[in-house]
Write an enzyme that holds these catalytic residues in place. Structure first.
Site, mmCIF file in Angstrom:
data_model
loop_
_atom_site.group_PDB
_atom_site.id
_atom_site.type_symbol
_atom_site.label_atom_id
_atom_site.label_comp_id
_atom_site.label_asym_id
_atom_site.label_seq_id
_atom_site.Cartn_x
_atom_site.Cartn_y
_atom_site.Cartn_z
ATOM 1 N N TYR A 65 0.835 -1.195 0.000
ATOM 2 C CA TYR A 65 0.000 0.000 0.000
ATOM 3 C C TYR A 65 0.867 1.241 0.000
ATOM 4 O O TYR A 65 1.966 1.252 0.568
ATOM 5 C CB TYR A 65 -0.943 -0.025 1.206
ATOM 6 C CG TYR A 65 -1.981 -1.106 1.057
ATOM 7 C CD1 TYR A 65 -3.103 -0.892 0.258
ATOM 8 C CD2 TYR A 65 -1.821 -2.337 1.665
ATOM 9 C CE1 TYR A 65 -4.039 -1.896 0.097
ATOM 10 C CE2 TYR A 65 -2.741 -3.345 1.505
ATOM 11 C CZ TYR A 65 -3.859 -3.120 0.721
ATOM 12 O OH TYR A 65 -4.779 -4.112 0.540
ATOM 13 N N TYR A 111 -16.410 2.736 2.268
ATOM 14 C CA TYR A 111 -15.796 1.616 1.556
ATOM 15 C C TYR A 111 -14.741 0.963 2.447
ATOM 16 O O TYR A 111 -13.846 1.637 2.973
ATOM 17 C CB TYR A 111 -15.158 2.136 0.267
ATOM 18 C CG TYR A 111 -14.463 1.044 -0.512
ATOM 19 C CD1 TYR A 111 -15.198 -0.005 -1.069
ATOM 20 C CD2 TYR A 111 -13.083 1.056 -0.672
ATOM 21 C CE1 TYR A 111 -14.555 -1.014 -1.761
ATOM 22 C CE2 TYR A 111 -12.440 0.047 -1.362
ATOM 23 C CZ TYR A 111 -13.192 -0.989 -1.901
ATOM 24 O OH TYR A 111 -12.556 -2.001 -2.578
ATOM 25 N N HIS A 154 -15.078 -5.064 -1.857
ATOM 26 C CA HIS A 154 -14.860 -6.100 -2.868
ATOM 27 C C HIS A 154 -14.366 -7.382 -2.205
ATOM 28 O O HIS A 154 -13.578 -7.319 -1.264
ATOM 29 C CB HIS A 154 -13.809 -5.649 -3.888
ATOM 30 C CG HIS A 154 -14.281 -4.583 -4.805
ATOM 31 N ND1 HIS A 154 -14.052 -3.246 -4.588
ATOM 32 C CD2 HIS A 154 -15.000 -4.650 -5.965
ATOM 33 C CE1 HIS A 154 -14.596 -2.530 -5.562
ATOM 34 N NE2 HIS A 154 -15.177 -3.364 -6.408
ATOM 35 N N TYR A 166 -19.512 -11.853 5.549
ATOM 36 C CA TYR A 166 -20.187 -10.569 5.338
ATOM 37 C C TYR A 166 -21.699 -10.759 5.210
ATOM 38 O O TYR A 166 -22.479 -9.916 5.658
ATOM 39 C CB TYR A 166 -19.623 -9.856 4.110
ATOM 40 C CG TYR A 166 -18.245 -9.289 4.388
ATOM 41 C CD1 TYR A 166 -18.097 -8.183 5.225
ATOM 42 C CD2 TYR A 166 -17.105 -9.866 3.850
ATOM 43 C CE1 TYR A 166 -16.848 -7.665 5.516
ATOM 44 C CE2 TYR A 166 -15.856 -9.361 4.131
ATOM 45 C CZ TYR A 166 -15.727 -8.263 4.966
ATOM 46 O OH TYR A 166 -14.488 -7.752 5.257
#
Lengths: 200, 847
Positions: A65, A111, A154, A166
């Site tokens: 990242y 998100y 995602h 989820y």
């Protein structure tokens, strides 16, 4: 237990935005593990412990990242958290706020960029603690931080376990992005979403 | 001219008031007004000097004080002021003289007497202190502090009886006792009790203690003292009860259990307890643990004394609880038991067993066969982690680098976010001889938790060990005060000694002797500052009646330089000065290659490029800082200009041995039981050709540890030098040396060769002694170089396994290669590579 097995976590990993709530055992027989006393707690991400978040992400996800990712994480307050098991830092969640363009007053979605727990600490309730924390803060808005209308993420299509996880918390598949992942197979990802405000 | 007209006279009195109330500016102004009219008035001149001194204008201050004294030699004020100035410059001797003069003029001046007595106690002049305290009490017999002061002065003279009488007399003058919870009164009584205790009359002390019970605020101390006294008086039954009561107050205090053992007459100091005694201990602690289930001391204490199966059962419980809970310090707690190899083995077997089981079942011990896998209550995953952590420390302690690294790497893979794991990995690498890799790992650990000062300091220390002083200064700078001019200045102000010590070591390795000496002298300065700092407490403690603490402070100050930090800094300073004496040219050399002279080619290249990079980075950062904080800089305290950053003035000393000796003196006084003191003294005396003193140093060292390896070599060196310098030494000296040596160390019929052979034989498992033995043969007969080298090759023998440490092997290799020029040196190097697989020293590519 034992030496952490890496493969299953990588399989459940997405390139940019995957959640790794994996279990090394068969997902069907998944069952909360029995252990003697333990403590679970959450903590803020701060410039001082950012190193631990970086270390976690480097182990949990096959992605480097950017510095910007970590800079942003320091700004989102309750939407980036570290999870501690008996005072050891073993998991983390990082979210990003996404305003919907053209809405007046402006509406925002949340998100989930990453949510993961180190392999030896899975099925102990840490993922749940992290996700419920996010859901809680996303729904009980404050005057300065308005409620979010939706929370989404995602998941790699093959990651049944993450899906089940989820779905248990009310997320639904609302679409599929083909070729979402560049370096892993299958490259497709589901978009999972949970509406937080009714009638929208 | 002494008398001022009435107006000015009143003004002068005002000046004295200003001083008393610390209004220095006003005082200065008033003094100047008087001086306008009467520029020669001595006392005013002196007072002006005093004000200037408090306003940090030292030069002028001294000038005015001197001028004042010259104009009025018969004024006690002028002498007093001059004394105060000397005192503030820490010229205590001179100050004392001034006070004496002042008192001649005004013998009953309280203020001067007071200051006089402070100096006397500071100088530890107990007799004179006692006199002053007498005088003070005579002048003010209604004030508590003067009674106490007199008692202390007798106490310090070890005149306990009079000291006690003084306090008793004072207590009797009190018409009514202070209200029950008066802390000062309570402390005075406890001090009175301390005097009785130190007089050796424990019975009287106990009686006194019982009689004051109701007045004491510090009940904890009262109870502890009572228990101690009962023990000393062999009243065991009561002592036991007293200790049980204390344990009830605080079940985690070790010393209470030690007291309990003594009261129960268990001799825990003997290594072999009888089975009955072991049982007794187990029973005692079983009962206690039921009463105080949360006490850690109760769980740990018996482990120290019991053995075999008993030990195994209890330590098993102890370790498992700690692993389950996650106690990072567990290994440190267990390490004490490793004195006993049997216990070490037991712990190893237990923990290795846990690990296997944790991997297989998630439990410490195998589950029952008929139990369903899903029903097993598993240990938390952190238990697995801490087990690996404990095991790696255990292997590291055995210097099994490979196994230690394997365990710690496994732990890091399990939970890669834990700072402790990286710290242990760093330590393992350091022990294995790879300090640069160790430093890297420490830095990784530091980056995981930037607000952890401990890991920051550890990392700094490793950087210094791997010769990166600039990085180290930057790293430690993250935790020094932001408004300090730079990290080093701040550390200096904070009297941070570990950093200075490590940095001095680092510069010593670089051969930057000036810089190293600068740091070491700085440490010496810290110690003298600490000595000076006690000054204020002489009045403060009397006023606050914190007398027991005051006494223990005085005693601490007397022993101050016996602190290990002082020993270490003095040792290194002496070594550097010896080096300067032996190679005066070293001082002049300062080019780059010289800096890295002690390193191997590879290390040198690395260190150089590293230093260059670091310097560049620092330069850049400094520039940025300058840009950024031009405004801030104004706020910052001006950086004091260091006119000798390289410590040149220390290098340029004409008398390195004299400088070395200054560091040695406190060691001789306070660390005379340390063999290092005498070995260093020997080095200095030998170079000064003071043979009798050198002999005395050897004899003292011999008394402390006669098999010391360095000592053996020193004896040989001494004997050889005395023999070869025979003609220059006074015959009487020779005679004394011969007599002393033969009667105490070296029998007449024994030559040096035989002496060394026996030395090796007596210490037959020690590589260090073998090396010194070989070196000795070579010293005695330089033509026997090859034989000496061959002797050293015995190092392969199995009997040396235990002492084959990395450091010893490096010394052996270097001796083989450089001293003995042995053709077998490289063969030995290859063998060492196997023994020390991660050491950088034995794994250089150029070889």
């Amino acid at each position: 237990m034992g030496v952490p097995t890496k493969e299953p976590t990588i399989e459940t990993k997405a390139v940019e935005d995957t959640k790794s709530i994996g279990n090394t055992n068969s997902p069907k027989t998944k069952k909360k593990r029995l252990t003697t006393t333990h403590r679970i707690s959450l903590g803020d991400v701060t410039p001082n412990n950012l190193g631990q978040l970086k270390r976690l992400n480097s182990v949990l996800f096959p992605v480097n990242y950017s510095e910007k990712f970590y800079k942003d994480v320091l700004e989102v307050g309750e939407f980036a958290k570290l999870a501690y098991f008996n005072d050891a830092c073993v998991g983390a969640v990082c979210c990003r706020k996404e305003p919907i363009q053209g809405t007046i007053p402006e509406q925002t979605k949340l998100y989930i960029m990453t949510l993961g727990v180190l392999a030896p600490y899975r099925n102990l309730g840490l993922g749940t603690t992290l996700l419920t924390h996010i859901l809680h803060h996303a729904t009980c808005g404050t005057p300065t931080a308005p409620k979010f209308i939706e929370i989404f993420l995602h998941v790699q299509t093959s990651n049944e376990e993450a899906l089940a996880f989820y779905q248990k918390y009310g997320f639904e598949i609302i679409g599929t992005v083909e070729g979402y992942y560049k370096k892993i197979t299958p490259p497709d990802a589901y978009i999972l979403s949970k509406k937080l405000v009714k009638n929208i | 001219m002494r008398e001022l007209p009435s107006r000015e006279s009143a003004q002068f009195k005002q000046i004295l008031k200003y001083y008393e109330f610390k209004q220095y500016k006003k005082g200065l102004k008033a003094a100047e007004q008087i001086l306008k009219k009467y520029p020669e008035h001595g006392e005013t001149l002196a007072m002006k000097g005093l004000f200037l001194n408090h306003m940090e204008r030292k030069e002028e201050a001294r000038e005015f004080a001197r001028k004042g004294l010259r104009s009025d030699l018969n004024s006690h004020i002028c002498w007093h002021v001059y004394g105060l100035l000397h005192r503030s410059d820490k010229n205590y001797g001179e100050a004392l003289k001034c006070y004496t003069h002042a008192l001649k003029i005004d013998k009953d001046n309280m203020q001067i007497l007071q200051d006089y007595s402070l100096l006397q106690i500071q100088m530890r002049n107990y007799e004179a202190y006692n006199e002053s305290r007498h005088h003070l009490l005579q002048l003010r017999s209604n004030n508590q502090r003067y009674w106490i002061g007199l008692a202390i002065s007798y106490h310090l003279l070890e005149n306990y009886e009079t000291a006690g009488k003084v306090l008793k007399a004072y207590e009797e003058t009190l018409k009514e006792k202070p209200s029950s919870m008066n802390f000062e009164y309570s402390e005075m009584l406890l001090y009175h009790n301390l005097i009785l205790e130190e007089s050796g009359d424990i019975k009287a002390a106990l009686e006194h203690l019982e009689s004051i019970k109701g007045e004491i605020c510090d009940q904890r101390t009262w109870k502890e003292k009572r228990a101690q006294f009962l023990l000393k008086l062999d009243r065991f039954q009561e002592a036991e009860e007293a200790y049980l009561e204390l344990i009830d107050d605080n079940p985690d205090c070790y010393s209470y259990y030690e007291g309990l053992h003594q009261a129960k007459k268990i001799n825990v100091n003997s290594n072999n307890l009888t089975p009955e005694e072991e049982e007794k201990i187990i029973t005692i602690y079983k009962e206690l643990s039921q009463k105080y289930p949360k006490s850690n001391a109760i769980k740990r204490f018996p482990l120290q004394y019991i053995t075999g199966e008993n030990f195994k059962t209890l330590v098993d419980e102890y370790i498992r609880a700690a692993l389950r809970k996650g106690v990072p310090s567990l290994f440190v707690n267990l390490k004490n038991f490793y004195d006993n190899p049997q216990k070490e083995k037991i712990i190893e077997q237990l923990v290795e067993g846990y690990l296997q089981c944790l991997k297989k079942h998630g439990t410490f011990t195998p589950p029952n066969e008929n139990e369903n896998e899903d029903d097993i209550i598993k240990e938390p995953p952190t238990a697995h982690l801490w087990t690996l952590y404990l095991l790696s420390q255990h292997y590291d302690n055995k210097r099994d680098n490979t196994k230690a690294l394997k365990s710690i790497d496994e732990a890091i893979e399990h939970t890669p976010t834990l700072v402790e794991l990286y710290m242990t990995k760093g330590r393992i690498l350091k022990h294995g001889g790879n300090i640069s890799e160790a430093t890297k790992v420490m830095n990784e650990a530091r980056e995981l938790d930037l607000q952890d000062r401990f890991i920051n300091s550890k990392c700094t220390k490793y950087m210094l060990r791997s010769n990166q002083p600039i990085e180290a200064e930057n790293t430690i700078g993250l935790f020094t005060r932001g408004d300090a001019p730079d990290p080093i200045t701040d550390l200096m102000e904070m009297q941070c000694m570990w950093f200075a010590l490590e940095e001095a070591d680092c510069y010593f390795r670089f051969n930057k002797l000036g810089k190293a000496l600068k740091r070491l002298h700085q440490i010496e300065k810290h110690f003298s500052d600490i000595t000076d700092d006690q000054f204020d407490f002489h009045t403060y403690c009397l006023r606050k009646v914190t007398l027991r603490a005051y006494l223990s402070m005085l005693r601490l100050e007397d022993q101050l330089r016996s602190h290990p930090y002082y020993l270490r800094s003095a040792t290194n300073a002496i070594k550097i000065y010896l080096k300067l004496y032996d190679n005066p040219k070293t001082a002049a050399l300062n080019d780059d290659d010289q800096d890295y002279a002690n390193m191997t080619e590879g290390e040198r290249k690395k260190a150089k490029s590293k230093a260059k990079r670091a310097a560049l980075k620092k330069q850049k950062e400094d520039d940025e800082k300058k840009e950024k904080s031009k405004d801030e800089q104004k706020k910052r305290i001006e950086k004091p200009i260091d006119d000798d950053p390289e410590g040149e003035k220390f290098l340029k000393t004409d008398d390195p041995l004299g400088e070395a000796f200054k560091f040695l003196m406190p060691l001789q006084e306070l660390s005379s039981k340390r063999i290092e003191t005498h070995l260093l003294g020997f080095e200095i005396y030998l170079r000064k050709e003071k043979y009798l003193l050198a002999l005395r140093a050897l004899l003292q060292a011999y008394k402390i540890e006669k098999e010391n390896a360095t000592l053996h070599k020193d004896i040989i060196r001494f004997k050889l030098e005395v023999t070869s310098n025979r003609s220059k030494i006074h015959p009487t000296t020779i005679q004394v040396i011969t007599e002393e040596l033969t009667s105490k160390i070296l029998p007449e019929d024994m030559n040096l060769i035989k002496f060394s052979e026996e030395f090796i034989e007596r210490n037959k498992n020690s590589i260090e002694h073998l090396l010194v033995g070989a070196e000795s043969f070579y010293l005695i007969d330089p033509s026997k170089k090859q034989e000496a080298g061959n002797l050293l090759l015995k190092v392969y023998d199995e009997k040396y396994n235990e002492t084959r440490t990395l450091q010893n092997c490096i010394s052996v290799y270097e001796a083989l290669k450089n001293t003995f020029e042995s053709p077998k040196a490289e063969e030995f190097y290859k063998k060492c590579k196997e023994w020390f697989p991660i050491s950088t020293y034995f794994n250089q590519e150029t070889k």
